[in-house]
Motif scaffolding. Structure first.
Motif, PDB file in Angstrom:
ATOM      1  N   ARG A 476     130.346  52.976  85.394  1.00 50.98           N
ATOM      2  CA  ARG A 476     128.987  53.138  85.915  1.00 50.98           C
ATOM      3  C   ARG A 476     128.197  53.701  84.799  1.00 50.98           C
ATOM      4  O   ARG A 476     127.124  53.325  84.530  1.00 50.98           O
ATOM      5  CB  ARG A 476     129.352  54.352  86.979  1.00 50.98           C
ATOM      6  CG  ARG A 476     128.025  54.603  87.931  1.00 50.98           C
ATOM      7  CD  ARG A 476     128.172  55.539  88.756  1.00 50.98           C
ATOM      8  NE  ARG A 476     128.835  56.853  88.593  1.00 50.98           N
ATOM      9  CZ  ARG A 476     130.167  56.766  88.849  1.00 50.98           C
ATOM     10  NH1 ARG A 476     130.766  55.925  89.662  1.00 50.98           N
ATOM     11  NH2 ARG A 476     130.901  58.108  88.726  1.00 50.98           N
ATOM     12  N   LEU A 477     128.710  54.398  84.028  1.00 49.85           N
ATOM     13  CA  LEU A 477     127.811  55.128  82.808  1.00 49.85           C
ATOM     14  C   LEU A 477     127.417  53.793  81.761  1.00 49.85           C
ATOM     15  O   LEU A 477     126.316  53.816  81.457  1.00 49.85           O
ATOM     16  CB  LEU A 477     128.607  55.910  81.892  1.00 49.85           C
ATOM     17  CG  LEU A 477     128.615  57.534  82.570  1.00 49.85           C
ATOM     18  CD1 LEU A 477     129.449  58.154  81.830  1.00 49.85           C
ATOM     19  CD2 LEU A 477     127.244  58.054  82.434  1.00 49.85           C
ATOM     20  N   ALA A 478     128.472  52.896  81.532  1.00 53.76           N
ATOM     21  CA  ALA A 478     128.145  51.896  80.538  1.00 53.76           C
ATOM     22  C   ALA A 478     127.141  50.915  81.115  1.00 53.76           C
ATOM     23  O   ALA A 478     126.105  50.460  80.444  1.00 53.76           O
ATOM     24  CB  ALA A 478     129.237  51.017  80.320  1.00 53.76           C
ATOM     25  N   ALA A 479     126.964  50.847  82.343  1.00 54.24           N
ATOM     26  CA  ALA A 479     126.128  49.987  83.118  1.00 54.24           C
ATOM     27  C   ALA A 479     124.514  50.509  83.163  1.00 54.24           C
ATOM     28  O   ALA A 479     123.756  49.775  83.130  1.00 54.24           O
ATOM     29  CB  ALA A 479     126.384  49.678  84.395  1.00 54.24           C
ATOM     30  N   THR A 480     124.431  51.844  83.085  1.00 54.02           N
ATOM     31  CA  THR A 480     123.242  52.540  82.683  1.00 54.02           C
ATOM     32  C   THR A 480     122.438  52.327  81.465  1.00 54.02           C
ATOM     33  O   THR A 480     121.129  52.820  81.256  1.00 54.02           O
ATOM     34  CB  THR A 480     123.424  53.976  83.319  1.00 54.02           C
ATOM     35  OG1 THR A 480     124.078  54.706  82.184  1.00 54.02           O
ATOM     36  CG2 THR A 480     123.930  54.253  84.777  1.00 54.02           C
ATOM     37  N   MET A 481     123.505  52.123  80.463  1.00 57.87           N
ATOM     38  CA  MET A 481     122.784  52.017  79.082  1.00 57.87           C
ATOM     39  C   MET A 481     121.984  50.706  78.973  1.00 57.87           C
ATOM     40  O   MET A 481     122.059  49.758  79.512  1.00 57.87           O
ATOM     41  CB  MET A 481     123.965  51.921  78.110  1.00 57.87           C
ATOM     42  CG  MET A 481     124.721  53.039  78.031  1.00 57.87           C
ATOM     43  SD  MET A 481     126.067  52.802  76.797  1.00 57.87           S
ATOM     44  CE  MET A 481     127.139  54.308  76.673  1.00 57.87           C
ATOM     45  N   PRO A 482     120.979  50.716  78.113  1.00 56.72           N
ATOM     46  CA  PRO A 482     120.115  49.862  77.882  1.00 56.72           C
ATOM     47  C   PRO A 482     120.871  48.718  76.934  1.00 56.72           C
ATOM     48  O   PRO A 482     121.920  48.974  76.395  1.00 56.72           O
ATOM     49  CB  PRO A 482     118.965  50.291  76.976  1.00 56.72           C
ATOM     50  CG  PRO A 482     119.323  51.396  76.279  1.00 56.72           C
ATOM     51  CD  PRO A 482     120.428  52.071  77.085  1.00 56.72           C
ATOM     52  N   ARG A 483     120.188  47.613  76.966  1.00 56.71           N
ATOM     53  CA  ARG A 483     120.615  46.370  76.216  1.00 56.71           C
ATOM     54  C   ARG A 483     120.681  46.657  74.547  1.00 56.71           C
ATOM     55  O   ARG A 483     119.611  47.513  74.205  1.00 56.71           O
ATOM     56  CB  ARG A 483     119.865  44.969  76.334  1.00 56.71           C
ATOM     57  CG  ARG A 483     119.878  44.719  77.841  1.00 56.71           C
ATOM     58  CD  ARG A 483     121.238  44.185  78.393  1.00 56.71           C
ATOM     59  NE  ARG A 483     121.967  43.244  77.676  1.00 56.71           N
ATOM     60  CZ  ARG A 483     123.175  42.939  78.114  1.00 56.71           C
ATOM     61  NH1 ARG A 483     123.847  43.644  79.090  1.00 56.71           N
ATOM     62  NH2 ARG A 483     123.809  41.801  77.290  1.00 56.71           N
ATOM     63  N   HIS A 484     121.790  46.685  73.989  1.00 58.53           N
ATOM     64  CA  HIS A 484     121.885  46.972  72.429  1.00 58.53           C
ATOM     65  C   HIS A 484     120.510  46.575  71.679  1.00 58.53           C
ATOM     66  O   HIS A 484     119.983  47.249  71.079  1.00 58.53           O
ATOM     67  CB  HIS A 484     123.228  46.458  71.837  1.00 58.53           C
ATOM     68  CG  HIS A 484     123.063  46.542  70.416  1.00 58.53           C
ATOM     69  ND1 HIS A 484     123.241  45.533  69.452  1.00 58.53           N
ATOM     70  CD2 HIS A 484     122.865  47.578  69.403  1.00 58.53           C
ATOM     71  CE1 HIS A 484     123.308  45.763  68.265  1.00 58.53           C
ATOM     72  NE2 HIS A 484     122.910  47.061  68.310  1.00 58.53           N
ATOM     73  N   MET A 485     120.064  45.268  71.819  1.00 52.64           N
ATOM     74  CA  MET A 485     119.176  44.895  70.920  1.00 52.64           C
ATOM     75  C   MET A 485     117.539  45.602  71.335  1.00 52.64           C
ATOM     76  O   MET A 485     116.774  45.831  70.667  1.00 52.64           O
ATOM     77  CB  MET A 485     118.876  43.388  70.997  1.00 52.64           C
ATOM     78  CG  MET A 485     120.159  42.796  70.185  1.00 52.64           C
ATOM     79  SD  MET A 485     120.387  43.459  68.250  1.00 52.64           S
ATOM     80  CE  MET A 485     118.954  42.843  67.694  1.00 52.64           C
TER      81      MET A 485
END
Length: 492
Positions: A476-485
């Motif tokens: 769930r936390l990973a999915a809330t992060m923005p795209r890397h670029m």
């Protein structure tokens, strides 16, 4: 005895300017004069580097803002290295930065994963790492301190060598480091055997109390004052060529360095903010240079004339500090970039040198301790790199040859103990920690015969279902992060 008042760093790459800036920063109140003799490009470095998280700490110590460094050097972030094809044509595994799972009643989490594998209930260890899950999905955010899980990872950088060196040079000069240019003609020795002065082209001279050799693989200074042979690692690390080139940007690039095993070596690729970089590390006994260049050109869609070529002679100095000279960077150690630890090893050398910085010219005791400590760092980096080949299951002639030599005794002991008990033994001055080794061994499928009795007892009643909440929280936390670029463009 004469106190050291003047230090001359010889070199022009990131290692040289990192050393100069660190020395000036550490001893600015003492009035230490630090000068860099810029020899121009040596051609030793790849066009770009992947680093370890320790670089961020070094930048902070030097007074460099990470966001400014990332923006001005065209850098991107790195959460993990993905190794593809090292076990079979379709295999892949991540080595992520940061924690793996949570400690279980004093037992490292990786031993739970090993126990599951021993029970034939192997689990995907990446599911228990926020860094790995974010890396897989192309996402990135900096760690946050408000919970254990959001602070459970760290990150490193991908950075072009030229812009990294230029940035560090500019910062070092702001700190008060002087710079001179010249072509080194001769290293003149005093009757004592110390370096007296450097003779430059056009009758120029450069003189200091102490010299830092960052002249690259040639080791122009350390080779003059130290006649001890190098430790040759080619029996374990036989790759003797490295190619690299700048390439086109990668769409929606992940915060990941890729290594892709080939039948005669391994390719690599890393993303940069407005471009990318590719490379090929190989053994010329199994592949001609011409064929290797063709392989890289095809892989990276680059032009052959843009490919940088380096001859590798993997090994290290037996003595890094001799008389009034210390070697850093490729002048100290040559190793393929698989572990991404080139700048990290230089940082270790710098930190150890600052700790033992000579009060006077008589440095016999400091020299002995420095060479012992840094030698252990070097050998541990060697062992971690060799372990990637030891654990490979590929049957190609190149890979079989890489596994043919008996490993160094300290590495053999580590692997034997792990196979017998599941325990990862760390010696003094190791470059990589227990979790790093766990990422490699779990990812490569190198499982022990059993795990130790204490770990068995502690973990006996734990089942995968008990950890569903942890896995779901990470996902769930990973999915809330923005795209890397997107993060690079907005927050770099």
């Amino acid at each position: 005895m004469t106190a050291v008042q003047r230090v001359l760093v010889v070199g022009s790459d990131s290692h040289a300017w990192l050393a100069a800036a660190a020395l000036k920063r550490a001893f600015h109140r003492r009035g230490l004069d630090v000068c860099v003799l810029d020899l121009g490009a040596t051609g030793d470095a790849p066009v770009a580097r992947w680093t370890l998280p320790s670089l961020l700490g070094m930048l902070s110590l030097l007074g460099i803002k990470e966001t400014d460094f990332v923006r001005r050097t065209d850098a991107t972030f790195k959460l993990a290295t993905e190794h593809r094809g090292w076990q079979s044509a379709t295999s892949r595994f991540l080595h992520a930065h940061g924690e793996l799972g949570i400690e279980l009643a004093g037992v490292p989490f990786y031993r739970y994963l090993l126990q599951q594998a021993v029970r034939r209930s192997k689990e995907r260890h990446e599911l228990y790492s926020l860094a790995a899950m974010a890396a897989r999905s192309g996402r990135f955010a900096r760690p946050m301190s408000h919970s254990r899980l959001t602070s459970s990872f760290t990150y490193a950088l991908h950075v072009p060598e030229a812009s990294c060196a230029a940035y560090l040079r500019e910062h070092a000069e702001r700190l008060g480091v002087r710079r001179i240019e010249g072509r080194l003609e001769h290293v003149a020795l005093a009757p004592s055997g110390d370096i007296d002065e450097l003779i430059l082209a056009n009758a120029g001279r450069a003189k200091a109390d102490f010299y830092v050799d960052c002249s690259g693989r040639a080791g122009r200074l350390i080779g003059r004052v130290c006649d001890a042979p190098r430790d040759d690692w080619s029996a374990w690390l036989p790759n003797d060529r490295m190619l690299s080139a700048a390439a086109a940007p990668i769409d929606d690039a992940r915060a990941v360095t890729e290594t892709i095993a080939q039948e005669t070596g391994w390719l690599w690729r890393l993303p940069l903010a407005r471009s990318s970089a590719v490379g090929f590390v190989y053994n010329s006994a199994f592949l001609s240079d011409e064929a290797a260049i063709e392989r890289l050109v095809s892989f990276g869609a680059v032009r052959s004339e843009d490919v940088s070529r380096t001859v590798l002679s993997q090994g290290r100095r037996q003595r890094f500090w001799e008389r009034n000279c210390v070697a850093l960077g490729e002048a100290a150690l040559e190793i393929e970039p698989l572990a991404g630890a080139s700048l990290h090893f230089t940082q270790l050398g710098i930190a150890t040198f600052i700790e033992m910085f000579p009060i006077a010219r008589d440095t016999r005791l400091e020299t002995i301790e420095y060479n012992r400590t840094v030698g252990e760092y070097a050998d541990s980096l060697r062992d971690f790199t060799i372990a990637h080949y030891m654990t490979s299951a590929r049957s190609d002639a190149y890979w079989a040859a890489a596994r043919a030599a008996a490993p160094p005794l300290r590495l053999q002991h580590k692997m034997d103990l792990y196979a017998a008990t599941g325990r990862i033994e760390l010696l003094d001055n190791e470059v990589f920690d227990e979790t790093d080794w766990a990422w490699l061994l779990l990812g490569s499928g190198a499982f022990p015969d059993r795990i130790g009795l204490h770990s068995q007892s502690t973990l006996s009643n734990l089942r995968s279902g008990d950890l569903v909440g942890l896995r779901e929280s990470i996902e769930r936390l990973a999915a809330t992060m923005p795209r890397h670029m997107d993060f690079v463009r907005q927050h770099g």
